[in-house]
Enzyme design. Structure first.
Site, short mmCIF file in Angstrom:
data_model
loop_
_atom_site.label_atom_id
_atom_site.label_comp_id
_atom_site.label_asym_id
_atom_site.label_seq_id
_atom_site.Cartn_x
_atom_site.Cartn_y
_atom_site.Cartn_z
N LYS A 212 0.84 -1.21 0.00
CA LYS A 212 0.00 0.00 0.00
C LYS A 212 0.87 1.26 0.00
O LYS A 212 0.63 2.19 -0.77
CB LYS A 212 -0.89 -0.01 1.25
N ASN A 213 1.90 1.26 0.87
CA ASN A 213 2.69 2.48 1.01
C ASN A 213 3.64 2.73 -0.16
O ASN A 213 4.24 3.80 -0.26
CB ASN A 213 3.46 2.48 2.34
N ARG B 197 -3.78 9.79 4.12
CA ARG B 197 -2.54 10.53 4.29
C ARG B 197 -1.82 10.69 2.96
O ARG B 197 -1.18 11.69 2.67
CB ARG B 197 -1.64 9.78 5.29
N CYS C 248 -4.83 7.52 9.29
CA CYS C 248 -5.14 7.05 10.64
C CYS C 248 -4.70 8.08 11.67
O CYS C 248 -3.66 8.72 11.51
CB CYS C 248 -4.42 5.72 10.91
N ARG D 42 0.44 14.30 13.00
CA ARG D 42 0.76 14.16 11.59
C ARG D 42 0.80 15.51 10.85
O ARG D 42 0.05 15.76 9.90
CB ARG D 42 -0.19 13.17 10.89
N PRO D 43 1.70 16.40 11.30
CA PRO D 43 1.78 17.72 10.64
C PRO D 43 2.36 17.60 9.24
O PRO D 43 2.90 16.55 8.86
CB PRO D 43 2.73 18.50 11.55
N ILE D 44 2.27 18.68 8.46
CA ILE D 44 2.84 18.67 7.10
C ILE D 44 3.89 19.78 6.97
O ILE D 44 4.25 20.15 5.86
CB ILE D 44 1.76 18.78 6.01
N ASP D 45 4.36 20.30 8.13
CA ASP D 45 5.32 21.40 8.11
C ASP D 45 6.59 21.06 7.33
O ASP D 45 7.11 21.88 6.57
CB ASP D 45 5.67 21.83 9.55
N LEU D 46 7.11 19.83 7.48
CA LEU D 46 8.36 19.46 6.79
C LEU D 46 8.14 19.37 5.27
O LEU D 46 9.02 19.72 4.49
CB LEU D 46 8.90 18.12 7.31
N ASP E 90 4.95 0.71 12.09
CA ASP E 90 3.72 0.06 11.62
C ASP E 90 3.58 -1.37 12.13
O ASP E 90 2.55 -2.02 11.90
CB ASP E 90 3.65 0.07 10.09
N ARG F 276 -8.31 -0.77 5.31
CA ARG F 276 -7.49 0.27 4.65
C ARG F 276 -6.18 -0.33 4.15
O ARG F 276 -5.60 0.16 3.18
CB ARG F 276 -7.14 1.38 5.64
#
Ligand code: UD1
Length: 443
Positions: free
Chosen positions: A22-23, A92, A116, A121-125, A310, A423
């Site tokens: 999946k990933n 995500r 999930c 789970r920020p997106i700053d980076l 995971d 998922r």
């Protein structure tokens, strides 16, 4: 709401063939947006997250054709840069659309990505790295709007990640692999996860020039066009790991095919340390676990090749049933112990302090029948007989941990909110039934 019901206590025996990861498939599917032509992907499992991603691609103008586990994606002249506001917040992986559409169209409008709830789970980076290559963005309410006009560079652009984030690495690769021919990007401190390497293999097969994948520095020579290809992603190492751990927990003799043993070294060594006999061959992993209980251990999660976050919850089930005290430290996501109160309902002895779970091994799981946990028809069990109970999945991997716990618990365990598990697993019920488990899917 979906449920899975398991009557546990049986060991596992037989074979399972794993599907594509999946990933890997999530960023590979978004990378299709960078391509002029047709991509054929094999070994694609029917996962809800992948269906959402294909929905996003179709909404952007791609033509999708699905036959069994083969997905054909025709990418024509893309016009639309606004990502579907219903599908994107559910996964995500929708953040990867950002890099892909910026390199293809120079603009994107994206709702905040979901996934999930395993942490903030920020997106700053992601935004910091994209800004460093010249992306301009604006965050408003729940939407990010970004534009990008690449400029010709006469010297390589050197970028450094503060943390080897998988998603950020995949996003910056997509933002730079397609661009002005001759531009060079040297990206340091990148993630080394096999899924990152898989994305680079896929893009190189489409004409990209990416070297260094799998090390901590990736070099990208931008190309101005990418063509279609046929590609099979790597097998899912997390699902492989979950079935290995399940066998270690309940005992048995299981052969997993279409796997990459070289990508499971950390887990395989840990399972050998707790008493599993594991042999590997090309694409096959064979595990034999006798019924004696494993010995306690300490584990901390880390970026690849460290122990995967995971698989942390699944490994905790093993720790909960070992002899002695174990400690599991979660170093990546702050909300990854939400399954613990559910395991405690089954009799596990675990206390969580910040990012550490202290586990006192018990010999078996048993239910605590209380009125708020059990349906009205619930029979008070014979105290000499272990009985399962209802536990609730809070996220994908934590849900899989509850399935493994249910396989181990004598009596019946019902896992509520099994949709989280779908998922990442096409049919965990069918797989485990094939191995002899007493397990059914309920609506
Ligand atoms: C990916 C995987 C997920 C896996 C994780 C770590 C996908 C779709 N998901 O998630 O299954 O658990 O890698 O192996 O591939 N971070 C920030 N700011 C950012 C981005 C990340 O602070 O902008 C932090 C995260 O909160 C987390 C850490 O970095 O603490 C690792 O996250 P990252 O490697 O980015 O994971 P994902 O790509 O989200």
């Amino acid at each position: 709401m979906s449920h899975i019901q398991i009557t546990g206590g049986k060991s596992l025996h037989g074979n399972i063939r794993l599907s594509g990861a999946k990933n890997s498939l999530l960023p590979i599917m978004t990378a299709c947006l960078m391509i002029h032509g047709t991509v054929i992907l094999h070994d694609v499992p029917k996962l809800t997250d992948l269906k959402q991603m294909l929905h996003i691609l179709a909404d952007l103008g791609c033509t999708i054709n699905i036959q069994n586990d083969t997905v054909k994606i025709d990418v024509g002249e893309l016009q639309k840069h606004v990502i579907n506001h219903q599908a994107a917040p559910k996964i995500r992986g929708s953040i990867f659309v950002m890099g892909a559409l910026l390199s293809r169209l120079g603009k994107v409008e994206l709702p905040y990505p979901g996934g999930c709830a395993i942490g903030s789970r920020p997106i700053d980076l992601h935004l910091t790295m994209l800004r460093q290559i010249g992306v301009k963005y604006h965050c408003r309410h729940d939407t990010i709007t970004a534009t990008y006009i690449p400029r010709r560079h006469h010297r390589p652009t050197i970028l450094t990640l503060d943390f080897p984030s998988v998603g950020v690495t995949e996003n910056i690769i997509q933002a730079t692999a397609l661009g002005i021919e001759g531009n060079v990007y040297i990206i340091q401190g990148v993630a080394k996860e096999p899924e990152v390497v898989d994305l680079c293999h896929f893009l190189n097969q489409c004409g990209a020039q990416i070297t260094g994948a799998g090390t901590d520095t990736i070099t990208i020579h931008s190309v101005n066009k990418l063509h279609g290809t046929t590609y099979t992603p790597i097998p899912d190492r997390i699902n492989t790991g979950s079935y290995l751990i399940a066998t270690a927990v309940v005992g048995g003799d299981v052969t997993l095919t279409n796997t990459r043993p070289d990508q499971q070294t950390n887990l395989i060594n840990k399972l050998k340390n707790v008493g599993a006999k594991i042999t590997t061959q090309d694409d096959t992993i064979h595990i034999v676990m006798n019924h004696r209980r494993a010995y306690h251990f300490d584990v901390h999660t880390a970026p690849y090749p460290g122990f995967p976050t995971d698989l942390q919850s699944q490994f905790c089930v093993l720790a909960a049933l070992t002899k002695g005290n174990s400690v599991i430290t979660e170093n990546l996501f702050e909300n990854r112990f939400r399954y613990v109160p559910e395991l405690v309902k089954l009799g596990a002895k675990i206390t969580v302090n910040h990012n550490q779970a202290q586990i006192k091994g018990v010999s078996m799981f048993s239910a605590t029948p209380t009125s708020n946990l059990c349906p009205s028809s619930y029979q008070i069990p014979d105290p000499n007989e272990c009985t399962g109970t209802t536990v609730t999945a809070q996220d994908l991997r934590g849900g899989v941990a509850l399935v493994i716990a249910g396989l181990a618990a004598h009596g019946t365990t019902t896992i509520a909110h099994a949709e989280y598990i779908y998922r990442g697993h096409e049919d965990i019920v069918k797989d485990l039934r094939q191995l002899g488990a007493n397990i059914v899917a309920l609506d």
